[in-house]
Design an enzyme around this catalytic site. Structure first.
Site, PDB file in Angstrom:
ATOM      1  N   LYS A 128       5.628  10.259   1.745  1.00  0.00           N
ATOM      2  CA  LYS A 128       5.313   8.852   1.445  1.00  0.00           C
ATOM      3  C   LYS A 128       6.133   8.361   0.264  1.00  0.00           C
ATOM      4  O   LYS A 128       6.106   8.955  -0.819  1.00  0.00           O
ATOM      5  CB  LYS A 128       3.817   8.715   1.143  1.00  0.00           C
ATOM      6  CG  LYS A 128       3.382   7.322   0.686  1.00  0.00           C
ATOM      7  CD  LYS A 128       1.907   7.329   0.309  1.00  0.00           C
ATOM      8  CE  LYS A 128       1.504   6.049  -0.397  1.00  0.00           C
ATOM      9  NZ  LYS A 128       0.087   6.091  -0.847  1.00  0.00           N
ATOM     10  N   ASP A 186       2.920   0.687  -6.190  1.00  0.00           N
ATOM     11  CA  ASP A 186       1.780   0.232  -5.405  1.00  0.00           C
ATOM     12  C   ASP A 186       0.852  -0.622  -6.260  1.00  0.00           C
ATOM     13  O   ASP A 186       0.082  -0.110  -7.066  1.00  0.00           O
ATOM     14  CB  ASP A 186       1.017   1.425  -4.833  1.00  0.00           C
ATOM     15  CG  ASP A 186      -0.150   1.002  -3.951  1.00  0.00           C
ATOM     16  OD1 ASP A 186      -0.212  -0.191  -3.581  1.00  0.00           O
ATOM     17  OD2 ASP A 186      -0.993   1.860  -3.631  1.00  0.00           O
ATOM     18  N   LYS A 234      -5.061  -3.759  -7.177  1.00  0.00           N
ATOM     19  CA  LYS A 234      -5.705  -2.754  -8.015  1.00  0.00           C
ATOM     20  C   LYS A 234      -6.063  -3.355  -9.369  1.00  0.00           C
ATOM     21  O   LYS A 234      -5.333  -4.200  -9.899  1.00  0.00           O
ATOM     22  CB  LYS A 234      -4.758  -1.563  -8.227  1.00  0.00           C
ATOM     23  CG  LYS A 234      -4.413  -0.784  -6.973  1.00  0.00           C
ATOM     24  CD  LYS A 234      -3.444   0.340  -7.293  1.00  0.00           C
ATOM     25  CE  LYS A 234      -3.014   1.087  -6.051  1.00  0.00           C
ATOM     26  NZ  LYS A 234      -4.106   1.878  -5.451  1.00  0.00           N
ATOM     27  N   ASP A 263       3.353   6.793  -6.744  1.00  0.00           N
ATOM     28  CA  ASP A 263       2.962   6.744  -5.339  1.00  0.00           C
ATOM     29  C   ASP A 263       4.107   7.136  -4.396  1.00  0.00           C
ATOM     30  O   ASP A 263       3.932   7.145  -3.188  1.00  0.00           O
ATOM     31  CB  ASP A 263       2.443   5.344  -4.980  1.00  0.00           C
ATOM     32  CG  ASP A 263       1.357   5.370  -3.915  1.00  0.00           C
ATOM     33  OD1 ASP A 263       0.743   6.433  -3.733  1.00  0.00           O
ATOM     34  OD2 ASP A 263       1.123   4.331  -3.277  1.00  0.00           O
ATOM     35  N   ASP A 269      -4.466  -2.223   0.408  1.00  0.00           N
ATOM     36  CA  ASP A 269      -4.224  -1.067  -0.464  1.00  0.00           C
ATOM     37  C   ASP A 269      -4.244   0.248   0.314  1.00  0.00           C
ATOM     38  O   ASP A 269      -4.109   1.315  -0.260  1.00  0.00           O
ATOM     39  CB  ASP A 269      -5.268  -1.022  -1.589  1.00  0.00           C
ATOM     40  CG  ASP A 269      -4.806  -0.161  -2.761  1.00  0.00           C
ATOM     41  OD1 ASP A 269      -3.592   0.089  -2.880  1.00  0.00           O
ATOM     42  OD2 ASP A 269      -5.669   0.275  -3.552  1.00  0.00           O
ATOM     43  N   GLU A 327      -1.856   1.062   2.441  1.00  0.00           N
ATOM     44  CA  GLU A 327      -0.535   0.758   2.991  1.00  0.00           C
ATOM     45  C   GLU A 327       0.286   1.994   3.324  1.00  0.00           C
ATOM     46  O   GLU A 327       1.109   1.978   4.239  1.00  0.00           O
ATOM     47  CB  GLU A 327       0.253  -0.120   2.007  1.00  0.00           C
ATOM     48  CG  GLU A 327       0.951   0.618   0.871  1.00  0.00           C
ATOM     49  CD  GLU A 327       0.018   1.393  -0.067  1.00  0.00           C
ATOM     50  OE1 GLU A 327       0.446   2.436  -0.591  1.00  0.00           O
ATOM     51  OE2 GLU A 327      -1.123   0.952  -0.256  1.00  0.00           O
ATOM     52  N   ARG A 337      -0.328   4.807   4.778  1.00  0.00           N
ATOM     53  CA  ARG A 337      -0.481   5.367   6.128  1.00  0.00           C
ATOM     54  C   ARG A 337       0.300   4.569   7.170  1.00  0.00           C
ATOM     55  O   ARG A 337       0.668   5.094   8.210  1.00  0.00           O
ATOM     56  CB  ARG A 337      -1.964   5.453   6.481  1.00  0.00           C
ATOM     57  CG  ARG A 337      -2.673   4.135   6.573  1.00  0.00           C
ATOM     58  CD  ARG A 337      -4.173   4.273   6.423  1.00  0.00           C
ATOM     59  NE  ARG A 337      -4.549   4.699   5.087  1.00  0.00           N
ATOM     60  CZ  ARG A 337      -5.806   4.913   4.691  1.00  0.00           C
ATOM     61  NH1 ARG A 337      -6.803   4.754   5.537  1.00  0.00           N
ATOM     62  NH2 ARG A 337      -6.073   5.299   3.460  1.00  0.00           N
TER      63      ARG A 337
END
Length: 304
Positions: free
Chosen positions: A44, A49, A56, A67, A126, A128, A130
């Site tokens: 990933k 993020d 967030k 991330d 949030d 995202e 996947r």
């Protein structure tokens, strides 16, 4: 060994060409005589993020440059394979994007179409990571037909709640792969703990107006529902493992930044499982330091 790096684009937004993430494919051919035995690594690569429109809060966003830790682990592993000159064929797929707020950012209730063709309703922006992982998994399986696919991601805070900050969650559809990865975990000190994907987790990811939703319907079991989502993008006959490294990806204590988690684990797993070298032959303090330093260097130099 022959290797190569090339760009690819991931489909998103029902064919809307203006909504695309980018990615990099890295190919290492250490054993060109056995091209049918390919390992795929997916990491990933969310470069930052914010959470998107489900933004967030302060205190949860500041370290989100981490991330992309899964992507960095995979890239560092590919460098390590080349340094060790292992006789194995590995392809790495690195989906890259930034999750932020903009005029064309994904919004809650959007329905998008994955590269595989499954539709996904966005119930939480949030969740995202996947989405880009799903397309990357589809891409690498379609193009390279791997026998084994291992994916690393800082995917869920729920995994940290379940296992703490020192242990990664392991999900898989293959018992031998689980056994080999846990053995590598024990040998390298990068700890794994297997978690389930049960019927209720799969049910939670079914959509009403779409095939899937990208986030579970409750706050519970988030690590398992995320894995249940990714499971839809594993092709028949592929041995698959999802490793949620949200907890151990960052350094603890006085040190800051990336921990290097995953690089030594993967290098050892590939070396022992595919080239039948013993641990003392392929793993040393020097290799460990190289793996961690590579990941830390890459972590701060990948930009969208």
């Amino acid at each position: 060994a022959e290797d190569g790096i090339r760009d690819f684009c991931l489909s998103r937004g029902l064919g809307d060409v203006y909504k695309r993430q980018h990615g990099v494919t890295m190919v290492y051919q250490g054993n060109p005589e056995q091209k049918d035995n390919v390992i795929a690594l997916v990491g990933k690569g969310i470069t930052f993020d914010t959470g998107g429109y489900n933004i967030k809060p302060t205190g949860s966003m500041e370290t989100m440059y981490l991330d992309k830790a899964g992507a960095c682990s995979v890239i560092a592993t590919m460098y390590g394979l080349a340094e060790l000159k292992l006789k194995v064929n590995v392809v790495a797929c690195i989906p890259l994007a930034e999750n932020s707020v903009s005029h064309n950012a994904t919004k809650p209730s959007d329905i998008i179409k994955s590269l595989k063709g499954l539709t996904v309703e966005i119930t939480n922006t949030d969740a995202e990571g996947r989405l880009i992982l799903a397309d990357a998994m589809t891409h690498v399986q379609k193009e390279y037909k791997p026998t084994t696919l291992i994916e690393l991601s800082t995917l869920t805070g729920a995994c940290m709640v379940a296992l703490g900050e020192q242990t990664a969650g392991l999900f898989s559809n293959d018992e031998q792969l689980v056994s080999d990865l846990i053995e590598s975990s024990n040998e390298t000190g990068e700890r794994l703990w297997r978690l389930p994907i049960n019927k209720e987790h799969r049910e939670a990811m079914k959509g009403t107006s779409s095939d899937l939703v990208n986030s579970g319907k409750t706050r519970y079991g988030g690590a398992s529902t995320a894995a249940a989502f990714l499971e839809h993008f594993v092709e028949k006959g592929t041995n698959w493992a999802h490793i949620d490294i949200a907890g151990p990806a960052s350094s603890k204590g006085n040190s800051k930044g990336a921990s290097g988690f995953g690089t030594a684990l993967l290098l050892n797993y590939i070396s022992v499982s595919y080239t039948h070298l013993t641990l003392p032959t392929i793993y040393s303090v020097q290799i460990s330091v190289v793996a961690v330093s590579l990941k830390k260097k890459i972590l701060y130099t990948i930009y969208y």
